[in-house]
Design a protein around this motif. Structure first.
Motif, PDB file in Angstrom:
ATOM      1  N   ILE B 143     -19.502 -48.116   3.802  1.00 22.95           N
ATOM      2  CA  ILE B 143     -20.344 -49.032   4.589  1.00 22.95           C
ATOM      3  C   ILE B 143     -21.743 -49.100   3.975  1.00 22.95           C
ATOM      4  CG2 ILE B 143     -21.406 -49.427   6.848  1.00 22.95           C
ATOM      5  CD1 ILE B 143     -18.917 -48.017   8.075  1.00 22.95           C
ATOM      6  N   LYS B 144     -22.288 -47.922   3.656  1.00 19.98           N
ATOM      7  CA  LYS B 144     -23.624 -47.890   3.043  1.00 19.98           C
ATOM      8  C   LYS B 144     -23.645 -48.650   1.723  1.00 19.98           C
ATOM      9  CE  LYS B 144     -25.251 -43.481   4.782  1.00 19.98           C
ATOM     10  NZ  LYS B 144     -25.325 -42.061   4.438  1.00 19.98           N
ATOM     11  N   ALA B 145     -22.616 -48.439   0.925  1.00 20.41           N
ATOM     12  CA  ALA B 145     -22.571 -49.070  -0.396  1.00 20.41           C
ATOM     13  C   ALA B 145     -22.509 -50.588  -0.268  1.00 20.41           C
ATOM     14  CB  ALA B 145     -21.371 -48.543  -1.190  1.00 20.41           C
ATOM     15  N   VAL B 146     -21.685 -51.072   0.654  1.00 21.81           N
ATOM     16  CA  VAL B 146     -21.546 -52.522   0.803  1.00 21.81           C
ATOM     17  C   VAL B 146     -22.860 -53.109   1.308  1.00 21.81           C
ATOM     18  CG1 VAL B 146     -20.324 -54.380   2.005  1.00 21.81           C
ATOM     19  CG2 VAL B 146     -19.057 -52.381   1.178  1.00 21.81           C
ATOM     20  N   ARG B 147     -23.480 -52.408   2.241  1.00 22.93           N
ATOM     21  CA  ARG B 147     -24.754 -52.869   2.779  1.00 22.93           C
ATOM     22  C   ARG B 147     -25.785 -52.964   1.652  1.00 22.93           C
ATOM     23  NH1 ARG B 147     -27.028 -48.414   5.805  1.00 22.93           N
ATOM     24  NH2 ARG B 147     -25.344 -48.537   7.296  1.00 22.93           N
ATOM     25  N   SER B 148     -25.859 -51.952   0.819  1.00 18.83           N
ATOM     26  CA  SER B 148     -26.889 -51.974  -0.218  1.00 18.83           C
ATOM     27  C   SER B 148     -26.546 -52.960  -1.337  1.00 18.83           C
ATOM     28  CB  SER B 148     -27.165 -50.565  -0.752  1.00 18.83           C
ATOM     29  OG  SER B 148     -26.361 -50.284  -1.861  1.00 18.83           O
ATOM     30  N   ALA B 149     -25.267 -53.152  -1.593  1.00 15.64           N
ATOM     31  CA  ALA B 149     -24.886 -54.161  -2.598  1.00 15.64           C
ATOM     32  C   ALA B 149     -25.284 -55.550  -2.107  1.00 15.64           C
ATOM     33  CB  ALA B 149     -23.386 -54.103  -2.874  1.00 15.64           C
TER      34      ALA B 149
END
Ligand code: FES
Ligand code: FES
Lengths: 722, 159
Positions: B143-149
Motif C-alpha cells: 500500500i505504501k509503495a503504490v501510494r508513493s509511486a
C-alpha cells in the motif's frame, strides 16, 4: 541455460566431484582466506555423520571466504524463503569484517558448494548461524590485520580498517586491501584466541535498516524460482493423483494418449506421468487418462476429528516443563478453571506451489527444488534413485514462501525420478489443487488446561496437556509455583491419527499453545474481575516479558478495565524462538453476521540485538497479517482422505481489505544476542483476537478459526465460563 | 495451430499455437517469460497478472486468441533501458516484498490501477488490489509503495 544467475546461486567452474572435507571445499571455492565454522546442529550431532554413503564433516557446517577479488562470500546450506536472511546475515558479515555490504555474497542452499546443513526453519538462521558467523568474520578480520602488520612491519595496534582497506593510522597513504592480502594464496586459519565481537555501539552495518539485497531481481521478474529454470529439451510433467489419500488405482488406461508423438507417458507401479514441452498441454492430456481407484472408507471429518484424535492419543506424553507439586497447588487454590481448546488443519498455501526441475549429466543429477531443506532433499533423491548422495546436487533457487511447508521434497523426488526415466530434463510444478492435497498441514489439535487461583488472584497451579500441536510455546511463562506441561504427539503426527500428512507451520505449535494459554489466563482474570493486562503483570516475573507488555500497552494506550468492557480490547503475550512478544488488539463483533472485524493490532517484540530493524518490522507485519488467517478463516475441509479445498475460493487467506491498523514496536534489548524474527509475532494473533472478542461481546471462543458461524453459535449459546 | 500476431513488451511477436491455450503458459514456456507466475490457475490470486492494452488481466484465464492484435506487457517489459518504472522503484524502496512470488502481479495490478486513478486514496488502493494475494504478507508495504509511486508519477517521474 540460465543467463541471469542470481547472486546467491553463483557457481562457476565446479569441477570436483563433491566436497566433503575442508581440502575439497578449498579446491572448489578457489583462493582466498577461508574460515570454517559451525552453527546450530552439526552433522555429528544428527543421528548419522555418515549419510547417503558419504562421510560428512563433523566440525563445521558453514564457512566464509575473503576472495582474491576482495569479495566476501558466506557459504551456508540455508535458503532465502522471503524471510530476508540473505540480507541480515550479509550485514553481520560486513560489519565484523569492515567491508561494504555490497561486497558480500551469500551462497545459499547449493549442496555442492555449501557444507551440510539441516534446513531453514524455526527462526534459526539468525539465532544459530548469526553468532558463529560474526565470530568467524571477526577472526578473518584479525587474521587479515596480522598479515598487513607483517607486510608493513608495524604492530597491529597501528592499523585501522575501512571498507576492506587496511591502513596505517599515522600514515594514511600506507594501505593494503583485503584482496591484495589474500591474492593468489589459499589460507585456512584458526586463531587460538578469538578476537572480541563488536559492541552494539560499534555497529556500522548491523542495527541499521537496509533494503533487501534481492529486491531488484524480484521487481523486474529476473529472480529465478524453481519453476523458472529453463533447460534445453526440458519436459513438463503432470502426475496422476488419487482423489483421496490412501486410494490406489485398479485400472489405468492411457491409450487415448498413444497417438500424440509429442507426449511422453511414464507408467510405473507407483507413478503415472504425462510429459510434454508445455505444462498446460501435459495437464490436458493427463485428464484423458481413464482410471479407476480403490477408495478407502473413513468417517473422519471436521466434526469428528477431535474426538478421534483424543481417542487414539497415547496415554503418556513428553514432559515439557514442570515445577512444584500439582497436588499441593490444587490444595492452595481458592478456585479452579478447566477448559478445552481446539483448532483445525491449516494449509501453508505459499504462493509458489511445490516445484522442482531436474536434469542428469552422465550419472550425476542436478535438482533445483523449491525447498527449505536442500540437504535432506539430496538424501531423499539419492535414496529414491538408488544412487550415492554425492551424485546429487541441489541448487536452491529463490523460494516463493515456505512457512514450514517446503520441508519434505516429494516434488523434487518426482522430478529427479522422471528425469532419470525419460533421460531428459524434467520440471514438476504442482497445481494449486495438488498443493492443497499434498500439503503437510498444521495438525488439528486439542489443549486441555486445568488451573487455579488463590484468593489473592495469583495462579497457584497449572496443568497443561497439548495433543498433536507439539511443545513449542507450551512451557510455562508465568510465575506459577506448581505446574506441569505435557505434550502428546509431535506435530508430524503418528500412524492412525491424521488422515493425511501434517508438519511444521510458521512457529509450529506456538499459535495453538498461545491461543489456549492466553485464553485461559483471560478467563481467570475476568472471573476475579481484574484488568487482563494487570492480571498478567501480577503473575509474571520475567523482566523481558514485562517490558514487552509495557511497550505494547504504551503504544496501544491501554486503559485499565475488567473484561468484558464492551471496548473490544484484547491482550496476549508469548515467547517464541527466544523472542518475547506482546500483542494488543481492538475488534468489533457484528452480532448479526458473526463477523469479527480487527481494527487495530499492536505488537511489541523483544528479539535481542536487532540486526536489520526494518527487515524485522517487515517480518512482524507479515506474521501479524498472516495470523489473521489462522485466527479467523483458515480451516481445511475434509471428508476422510479427501481434501475438499482445492483453491483460494474456498480456502480463504488474508487479503488487503482485512488489514487492521498495524503497529510494530521493537523493544531494545542489547543484552541478549539476536533472536528469531520471522515467526514470533504470529503466535499471539489468535489469542489476542479471542480475548478482544470476549471483551467486545462477552462470549468466549474455544476453537480456532473464529469463523462467523462459531461466533454466532457462541453468541446464541452464551456459553458460561467455568 | 493458429497464427496469432501481437505485441509483447513492445516487440511484434508471431505465435503459432493452439489458440485456446492460456496466455500464462505460452508466456512462461513458449516464450520463456518466467516473471509472470502461476499461483492458482483460476483467477483467484493475481500472481499471473499482465497488462493487455494497459489493463491488468489474469493471464491464467486468458486464451491466447483473445490477445491477437493487442499489446501485452509483462513484468520483464516494465523497466525501459535499464530504468525502473516508478512502481518498481517504490517496491524496492519500501521493501514491499518478501519471497517476491506475488510481486510481478502486484506491480502490474497497481500499474493498471494508477492508470485509471492516478490519485488513489488508501481505500482505493485496497479495493483495487484486494484480489491479489500475498501469503508472506507484504500488504502494508505494498500500500505504501503504490501510494508513493502515485505521487512520484504525478510529479512527472514516469519511465
Ligand atoms: S495464477 Fe492466475 S490468478 Fe492465480
Ligand atoms: S512476497 Fe511472498 S507472496 Fe508476496
Amino acid at each position: 541455460m540460465m543467463e541471469d544467475k542470481p547472486r546467491h546461486m553463483e557457481s562457476d567452474n565446479v569441477t570436483i566431484d563433491f566436497p566433503i572435507s575442508r581440502r575439497d571445499f578449498l579446491k572448489v571455492t578457489g583462493g582466498g582466506l577461508i574460515i570454517f565454522f559451525s552453527a546450530g546442529v552439526l552433522p555429528a550431532q544428527e543421528r548419522a555423520p555418515r549419510r547417503g554413503g558419504q562421510d560428512l564433516p563433523t566440525d563445521f557446517n558453514a564457512f566464509l571466504k575473503v576472495g582474491a577479488d576482495g569479495r566476501v562470500s558466506c557459504f551456508t546450506g540455508k535458503a532465502e524463503l522471503g524471510q530476508g536472511v540473505i540480507t541480515s546475515l550479509a550485514q553481520m558479515l560486513a560489519d565484523e569484517l569492515d567491508v561494504p555490504l555490497d561486497s558480500v555474497d551469500m551462497v545459499m542452499g547449493d549442496t555442492d558448494l555449501c557444507p551440510w546443513d539441516m534446513g531453514t526453519f524455526g527462526s534459526r538462521s539468525t539465532r544459530f548461524l548469526g553468532p558463529p558467523l560474526r565470530e568467524a568474520a571477526a577472526e578473518a578480520r584479525a587474521i587479515l590485520l596480522a598479515m598487513a602488520a607483517e607486510q608493513f612491519g608495524l604492530p597491529v595496534s597501528r592499523l585501522t580498517v575501512k571498507d576492506g582497506v587496511v591502513s596505517d593510522k599515522k600514515n594514511g597513504g600506507k594501505q593494503v586491501t583485503y584482496a591484495q592480502l589474500t591474492q593468489g594464496k589459499i589460507i585456512e586459519k584458526h586463531l587460538a584466541a578469538k578476537p572480541p565481537l563488536k559492541k552494539v555501539s560499534e555497529f556500522k552495518v548491523m542495527g541499521k535498516s537496509y533494503r533487501r539485497t534481492d529486491s531488484l531481481q524480484k521487481v523486474t521478474g529476473q529472480a529465478l524460482y524453481a519453476g523458472d529454470i529453463r533447460l534445453p529439451d526440458m519436459l513438463h510433467a503432470k502426475l496422476l493423483r488419487p482423489p483421496v489419500h490412501g486410494a490406489k488405482w485398479k485400472h489405468v488406461d492411457t491409450s487415448a494418449l498413444r497417438n500424440d508423438p509429442e507426449l511422453l507417458v511414464v507408467e510405473q507401479p507407483d507413478m503415472i506421468a504425462v510429459l510434454h514441452k508445455h505444462p498446460d498441454v501435459a495437464a490436458k492430456a493427463l485428464s484423458l487418462v481413464k482410471v479407476e481407484f480403490d477408495i478407502p472408507e473413513s468417517d473422519l471429518d471436521n466434526q469428528t476429528i477431535h474426538k478421534h484424535l483424543l481417542a487414539v492419543a497415547p496415554k503418556a506424553g513428553e514432559m515439557v516443563s514442570e515445577g512444584g507439586n500439582l497436588k499441593e497447588g490444587e490444595r492452595l487454590a481458592a478456585q479452579t478453571f478447566e477448559n478445552t481448546y481446539a483448532d483445525y488443519y491449516v494449509a501453508h498455501a505459499a504462493m509458489e506451489t511445490h516445484t522442482a526441475t531436474a536434469a542428469f549429466d552422465g550419472d550425476r543429477v542436478t535438482v533445483w527444488p523449491s525447498t527449505q531443506t536442500p540437504f535432506p532433499a539430496k538424501e531423499s533423491i539419492a535414496q529414491a534413485l538408488g544412487i550415492p548422495a554425492r551424485k546429487v546436487r541441489i541448487i536452491t533457487p529463490f523460494v516463493g514462501g515456505g512457512f514450514g511447508g517446503k520441508s519434505f521434497n516429494l516434488q523434487a523426488v518426482e522430478a529427479a525420478r522422471l528425469a532419470k526415466l525419460t533421460g531428459r530434463p524434467v520440471q514438476v510444478m504442482w497445481s494449486r489443487k495438488e498443493e492443497f492435497f499434498y500439503d503437510t498441514f498444521r495438525p488439528a489439535s486439542v489443549v486441555k488446561i486445568r488451573s487455579g487461583l488463590d484468593d489473592t488472584g495469583r495462579i497457584v497451579f497449572w496443568k497443561y496437556d497439548v495433543y498433536y500441536a507439539g511443545s513449542r510455546g507450551a512451557d510455562q511463562i508465568y510465575a506459577v509455583p506448581h505446574h506441569r506441561e505435557t505434550a502428546y504427539v509431535h506435530y508430524t503426527g503418528m500412524a492412525g491419527a491424521h488422515p493425511f500428512a501434517t508438519g511444521p507451520w510458521r512457529a509450529p505449535g506456538n499459535n495453538t499453545n498461545t491461543f489456549a494459554r492466553e485464553s485461559q489466563i483471560d478467563i481467570m482474570a475476568a472471573k476475579v474481575g481484574e484488568d487482563p493486562l494487570a492480571f498478567r503483570m501480577k503473575n509474571l516475573e520475567d523482566k523481558r516479558m514485562l517490558n514487552t507488555l509495557k511497550a505494547a500497552a504504551a503504544a496501544f494506550r491501554w486503559r485499565k478495565a475488567k473484561a468484558p468492557s464492551g471496548r473490544g480490547y484484547g491482550v496476549a503475550c508469548s515467547m517464541d524462538a527466544g523472542a518475547c512478544v506482546a500483542a494488543m488488539a481492538e475488534v468489533n463483533v457484528n452480532r448479526a453476521s458473526g463477523e469479527i472485524e480487527v481494527k487495530r493490532l499492536v505488537c511489541a517484540q523483544d528479539m535481542g540485538i536487532i540486526i536489520n530493524p526494518d527487515g524485522a518490522r517487515l517480518q512482524m507485519e507479515g506474521g501479524l497479517a498472516m495470523g489473521l488467517g489462522y485466527a479467523l478463516t483458515e480451516e481445511v475441509d475434509f471428508k476422510g482422505g479427501k481434501i475438499l479445498n482445492t483453491n483460494f475460493d474456498t480456502y480463504e487467506i488474508p487479503r488487503f481489505s482485512w488489514l487492521p491498523k498495524i503497529e510494530t514496536i521493537l523493544v531494545e534489548n542489547n543484552d541478549v544476542p539476536p533472536q528469531g524474527g520471522g515467526e514470533p509475532a504470529i503466535t499471539c494473533v489468535g489469542a489476542v483476537i479471542a480475548n478482544a472478542v470476549f471483551d467486545a461481546a462477552g462470549v468466549r471462543l474455544f476453537q480456532m478459526p473464529m469463523t462467523p458461524i462459531r461466533v454466532k453459535e457462541a453468541l446464541t449459546k452464551g456459553k458460561p465460563e467455568k | 495451430m493458429e497464427i496469432i500476431d501481437l505485441k509483447i513488451n513492445r516487440k511484434p511477436v508471431r505465435l503459432s499455437v493452439d489458440a485456446e491455450r492460456m496466455l500464462l503458459w505460452v508466456l512462461r514456456t513458449d516464450l520463456g517469460l518466467t516473471g509472470t507466475k502461476y499461483g492458482c490457475g483460476q483467477g483467484h490470486c493475481g500472481a499471473c497478472t499482465i497488462l493487455v492494452n494497459e489493463k491488468a488481466v489474469r493471464s491464467c484465464m486468458m486464451p491466447v486468441k483473445m490477445v491477437a492484435g493487442k499489446e501485452v506487457l509483462t513484468i520483464e517489459g516494465l523497466a525501459q533501458n535499464g530504468v525502473l518504472h516508478p512502481l518498481q522503484q517504490a517496491f524496492v524502496e519500501h521493501d514491499a516484498l518478501q519471497c517476491g512470488f506475488c510481486t510481478s502481479g502486484m506491480i502490474l495490478t497497481a500499474y493498471s490501477l494508477l492508470k485509471d486513478n492516478p490519485k488513489p486514496s488508501d481505500s482505493d488502493i485496497i479495493r483495487g488490489m484486494d484480489h491479489n494475494l500475498c501469503r508472506c504478507t507484504s500488504y502494508v508495504r505494498v500500500i505504501k509503495a503504490v501510494r508513493s509511486a502515485a505521487i512520484s508519477m504525478k510529479s512527472g517521474r514516469t519511465a
